[in-house]
Design a protein around this motif. Structure first.
Motif, PDB file in Angstrom:
ATOM      1  N   MET A  82      34.915 -48.343  34.841  1.00  0.00           N
ATOM      2  CA  MET A  82      36.061 -47.864  36.044  1.00  0.00           C
ATOM      3  C   MET A  82      34.982 -46.601  36.673  1.00  0.00           C
ATOM      4  O   MET A  82      33.906 -46.561  37.236  1.00  0.00           O
ATOM      5  CB  MET A  82      36.725 -46.038  34.803  1.00  0.00           C
ATOM      6  N   ASP A  83      36.248 -46.759  38.122  1.00  0.00           N
ATOM      7  CA  ASP A  83      35.767 -46.191  38.701  1.00  0.00           C
ATOM      8  C   ASP A  83      34.881 -44.177  39.041  1.00  0.00           C
ATOM      9  O   ASP A  83      35.396 -44.264  38.530  1.00  0.00           O
ATOM     10  CB  ASP A  83      36.869 -46.095  39.310  1.00  0.00           C
ATOM     11  N   GLU A  84      33.711 -44.985  39.392  1.00  0.00           N
ATOM     12  CA  GLU A  84      33.130 -43.605  39.758  1.00  0.00           C
ATOM     13  C   GLU A  84      33.535 -42.506  39.895  1.00  0.00           C
ATOM     14  O   GLU A  84      33.383 -41.423  39.821  1.00  0.00           O
ATOM     15  CB  GLU A  84      31.335 -44.229  40.185  1.00  0.00           C
ATOM     16  N   ARG A  85      33.685 -42.301  40.780  1.00  0.00           N
ATOM     17  CA  ARG A  85      34.445 -41.383  41.530  1.00  0.00           C
ATOM     18  C   ARG A  85      35.233 -41.035  40.917  1.00  0.00           C
ATOM     19  O   ARG A  85      35.651 -40.257  40.322  1.00  0.00           O
ATOM     20  CB  ARG A  85      35.071 -41.461  42.600  1.00  0.00           C
ATOM     21  N   ALA A  86      36.422 -41.966  40.395  1.00  0.00           N
ATOM     22  CA  ALA A  86      37.615 -41.169  39.754  1.00  0.00           C
ATOM     23  C   ALA A  86      37.139 -40.930  38.410  1.00  0.00           C
ATOM     24  O   ALA A  86      38.005 -40.295  38.235  1.00  0.00           O
ATOM     25  CB  ALA A  86      38.431 -42.693  38.957  1.00  0.00           C
ATOM     26  N   LEU A  87      35.881 -40.669  37.983  1.00  0.00           N
ATOM     27  CA  LEU A  87      35.241 -40.017  36.336  1.00  0.00           C
ATOM     28  C   LEU A  87      34.925 -39.285  36.662  1.00  0.00           C
ATOM     29  O   LEU A  87      35.186 -38.205  36.171  1.00  0.00           O
ATOM     30  CB  LEU A  87      34.356 -41.503  35.684  1.00  0.00           C
TER      31      LEU A  87
ATOM     32  N   VAL B 175      37.543 -40.106  27.620  1.00  0.00           N
ATOM     33  CA  VAL B 175      37.304 -40.406  29.108  1.00  0.00           C
ATOM     34  C   VAL B 175      36.508 -39.681  28.977  1.00  0.00           C
ATOM     35  O   VAL B 175      35.765 -40.208  30.248  1.00  0.00           O
ATOM     36  CB  VAL B 175      38.486 -41.072  29.870  1.00  0.00           C
ATOM     37  N   ALA B 176      36.670 -38.277  28.830  1.00  0.00           N
ATOM     38  CA  ALA B 176      35.991 -37.131  29.823  1.00  0.00           C
ATOM     39  C   ALA B 176      34.290 -37.606  28.832  1.00  0.00           C
ATOM     40  O   ALA B 176      33.809 -37.243  29.891  1.00  0.00           O
ATOM     41  CB  ALA B 176      36.156 -35.776  29.308  1.00  0.00           C
ATOM     42  N   ASP B 177      34.517 -37.669  28.282  1.00  0.00           N
ATOM     43  CA  ASP B 177      33.066 -37.744  27.296  1.00  0.00           C
ATOM     44  C   ASP B 177      33.014 -39.126  27.917  1.00  0.00           C
ATOM     45  O   ASP B 177      31.201 -38.505  27.856  1.00  0.00           O
ATOM     46  CB  ASP B 177      33.917 -38.261  26.037  1.00  0.00           C
ATOM     47  N   HIS B 178      32.964 -40.269  28.290  1.00  0.00           N
ATOM     48  CA  HIS B 178      32.212 -41.037  28.311  1.00  0.00           C
ATOM     49  C   HIS B 178      32.026 -41.059  30.149  1.00  0.00           C
ATOM     50  O   HIS B 178      31.192 -41.421  30.810  1.00  0.00           O
ATOM     51  CB  HIS B 178      33.308 -42.525  28.531  1.00  0.00           C
ATOM     52  N   ALA B 179      33.077 -40.333  30.821  1.00  0.00           N
ATOM     53  CA  ALA B 179      33.284 -39.936  32.126  1.00  0.00           C
ATOM     54  C   ALA B 179      30.953 -38.873  32.051  1.00  0.00           C
ATOM     55  O   ALA B 179      30.482 -38.965  32.530  1.00  0.00           O
ATOM     56  CB  ALA B 179      34.083 -38.971  32.774  1.00  0.00           C
ATOM     57  N   LEU B 180      31.014 -37.783  30.966  1.00  0.00           N
ATOM     58  CA  LEU B 180      30.385 -36.920  31.496  1.00  0.00           C
ATOM     59  C   LEU B 180      28.857 -38.047  30.644  1.00  0.00           C
ATOM     60  O   LEU B 180      27.613 -37.782  31.233  1.00  0.00           O
ATOM     61  CB  LEU B 180      30.356 -35.697  30.059  1.00  0.00           C
ATOM     62  N   GLN B 181      28.659 -38.927  29.695  1.00  0.00           N
ATOM     63  CA  GLN B 181      27.709 -39.584  29.422  1.00  0.00           C
ATOM     64  C   GLN B 181      27.730 -40.337  30.742  1.00  0.00           C
ATOM     65  O   GLN B 181      25.886 -40.674  30.473  1.00  0.00           O
ATOM     66  CB  GLN B 181      28.175 -40.857  28.675  1.00  0.00           C
ATOM     67  N   ARG B 182      28.039 -40.946  31.529  1.00  0.00           N
ATOM     68  CA  ARG B 182      27.693 -41.286  32.350  1.00  0.00           C
ATOM     69  C   ARG B 182      26.821 -40.797  33.744  1.00  0.00           C
ATOM     70  O   ARG B 182      25.991 -41.090  33.899  1.00  0.00           O
ATOM     71  CB  ARG B 182      29.261 -42.388  33.334  1.00  0.00           C
TER      72      ARG B 182
ATOM     73  N   VAL C  66      43.821 -39.413  39.621  1.00  0.00           N
ATOM     74  CA  VAL C  66      43.744 -38.970  37.791  1.00  0.00           C
ATOM     75  C   VAL C  66      44.943 -40.412  37.202  1.00  0.00           C
ATOM     76  O   VAL C  66      45.365 -40.691  36.642  1.00  0.00           O
ATOM     77  CB  VAL C  66      43.844 -37.823  37.727  1.00  0.00           C
ATOM     78  N   ALA C  67      45.667 -40.027  38.377  1.00  0.00           N
ATOM     79  CA  ALA C  67      47.301 -41.455  38.016  1.00  0.00           C
ATOM     80  C   ALA C  67      46.626 -42.374  38.130  1.00  0.00           C
ATOM     81  O   ALA C  67      46.881 -43.136  37.095  1.00  0.00           O
ATOM     82  CB  ALA C  67      48.302 -41.281  39.348  1.00  0.00           C
ATOM     83  N   ASP C  68      45.344 -42.949  39.183  1.00  0.00           N
ATOM     84  CA  ASP C  68      45.108 -44.480  38.370  1.00  0.00           C
ATOM     85  C   ASP C  68      44.562 -44.680  37.464  1.00  0.00           C
ATOM     86  O   ASP C  68      44.672 -45.915  36.592  1.00  0.00           O
ATOM     87  CB  ASP C  68      43.701 -44.689  39.981  1.00  0.00           C
ATOM     88  N   LEU C  69      43.400 -43.733  37.267  1.00  0.00           N
ATOM     89  CA  LEU C  69      42.751 -43.591  36.398  1.00  0.00           C
ATOM     90  C   LEU C  69      43.546 -44.220  34.673  1.00  0.00           C
ATOM     91  O   LEU C  69      43.860 -44.566  33.495  1.00  0.00           O
ATOM     92  CB  LEU C  69      41.735 -42.317  35.887  1.00  0.00           C
ATOM     93  N   GLU C  70      45.126 -43.435  34.865  1.00  0.00           N
ATOM     94  CA  GLU C  70      45.819 -43.180  33.737  1.00  0.00           C
ATOM     95  C   GLU C  70      46.612 -44.532  33.422  1.00  0.00           C
ATOM     96  O   GLU C  70      47.038 -45.197  32.487  1.00  0.00           O
ATOM     97  CB  GLU C  70      46.691 -41.631  34.407  1.00  0.00           C
ATOM     98  N   ALA C  71      47.188 -44.707  34.992  1.00  0.00           N
ATOM     99  CA  ALA C  71      47.206 -46.504  34.825  1.00  0.00           C
ATOM    100  C   ALA C  71      46.636 -47.223  34.321  1.00  0.00           C
ATOM    101  O   ALA C  71      46.643 -48.388  33.557  1.00  0.00           O
ATOM    102  CB  ALA C  71      48.021 -46.787  36.475  1.00  0.00           C
TER     103      ALA C  71
END
Length: 306
Positions: free
Chosen positions: A1-6, A64-71, A36-41
């Motif tokens: 997943m895109d780092e900026r989107a996360l 997804v938020a947990d994944h983003a936080l771990q990243r 956010v819309a791209d991430l949902e898609a």
């Protein structure tokens, strides 16, 4: 997943709105909405539930938020490790704690850490118990110091010490000669209490609910210092663990009396970190220093009569 989107999505979840995330990130709200819309898609699922006053994550959004936080934490840990390989010990550790821990932390916790890591900055935020837990759970703080927090799967306690809640009053108060004091017997006294959301207040409310009575405060505040001063002036009694008033008790400005209610006797102080997080080495060292050095994490001895 895109780092900026996360990163944008995590900010939206933390702030509770796209507008709030835009303010924190200094990015146009429209740009965040597109990410956010791209991430949902890409996920094929809605990640946010739109409410009249903001947004909350769906079950998929929480994942997804947990994944983003771990990243984000993995990236930070990598940066810390690379700095150590380059012979640098820089960066910052973030602590969130209740006000009652501050004196103990500054005197018995942080000096040892500063001596070991002189180039690492410390960021200290204050909050009630619920706020401390939220800050650590959201990854905004590396370490939390909390009084009697409720159990949460997102958090783990790395140090726990029994710290009973005590009756706190001026040395000349009429209750000074009472030996055994139950909370209910104080229902008609002039009491000063911490605001909602603090661990002490939550603990008192549990006893009130169990025994069907109410403490009616003459003073309600978010400041432990205000509680101390109000009690020292003889205007009220209050309730705090011993470590929160240790200097005032030692100076003879306040006295403590034990409370007999089981919930209050078994209360405890906790050092909290986020579950499943791989901690940077400096944070691991900080945890050991706090657990070994702070009075709050030594089991509270019986209160001597003053």
């Amino acid at each position: 997943m895109d780092e900026r989107a996360l990163r944008y999505f995590l900010a939206v979840v933390r702030q509770g709105s796209i507008r709030g995330a835009a303010g924190v990130l200094n990015v146009a709200a429209s740009a965040i909405s597109r990410q956010v819309a791209d991430l949902e898609a890409r996920c094929g699922l809605p990640l946010l539930e739109r409410l009249p006053r903001g947004v909350v994550p769906t079950e998929a959004g929480k994942a997804v938020a947990d994944h983003a936080l771990q990243r984000a934490e993995d990236t930070r840990q990598l940066e810390d490790h690379l700095q150590q390989l380059r012979g640098l010990r820089q960066g910052a550790v973030r602590i969130c704690c209740g006000e009652g821990f501050v004196g103990d932390l500054l005197e018995n916790g942080l000096p040892g850490f500063a001596a070991l890591y002189p180039q690492i900055r410390t960021r200290l935020e204050l909050a009630g118990t619920q706020g401390v837990q939220a800050s650590v759970g959201r990854g905004e703080a590396d370490v939390g110091l909390a009084y009697n927090p409720v159990a949460e799967t997102a958090l783990r306690s790395v140090a726990v010490a029994r710290q009973p809640l005590h009756l706190v009053m001026a040395p000349g108060h009429p209750l000074r000669d009472r030996k055994r004091i139950g909370l209910k017997s104080l229902a008609r006294e002039a009491v000063a209490l911490l605001s909602e959301g603090h661990g002490v207040r939550l603990l008192l409310q549990r006893v009130e609910a169990d025994q069907r009575f109410h403490l009616v405060p003459v003073l309600e505040t978010s400041s432990i210092d205000v509680l101390r001063r109000h009690a020292m002036a003889g205007q009220s009694i209050t309730f705090l663990p011993a470590f929160a008033v240790a200097p005032e008790v030692k100076a003879g400005l306040l006295i403590l009396r034990p409370l007999t209610d089981a919930l209050l006797v078994e209360a405890s102080a906790h050092i909290l970190v986020r579950s499943r997080r791989r901690l940077p080495v400096p944070v691991e060292r900080l945890l050991g220093i706090l657990a070994e050095g702070m009075e709050a994490f030594r089991a509270s001895p019986p209160v001597a009569e003053a």
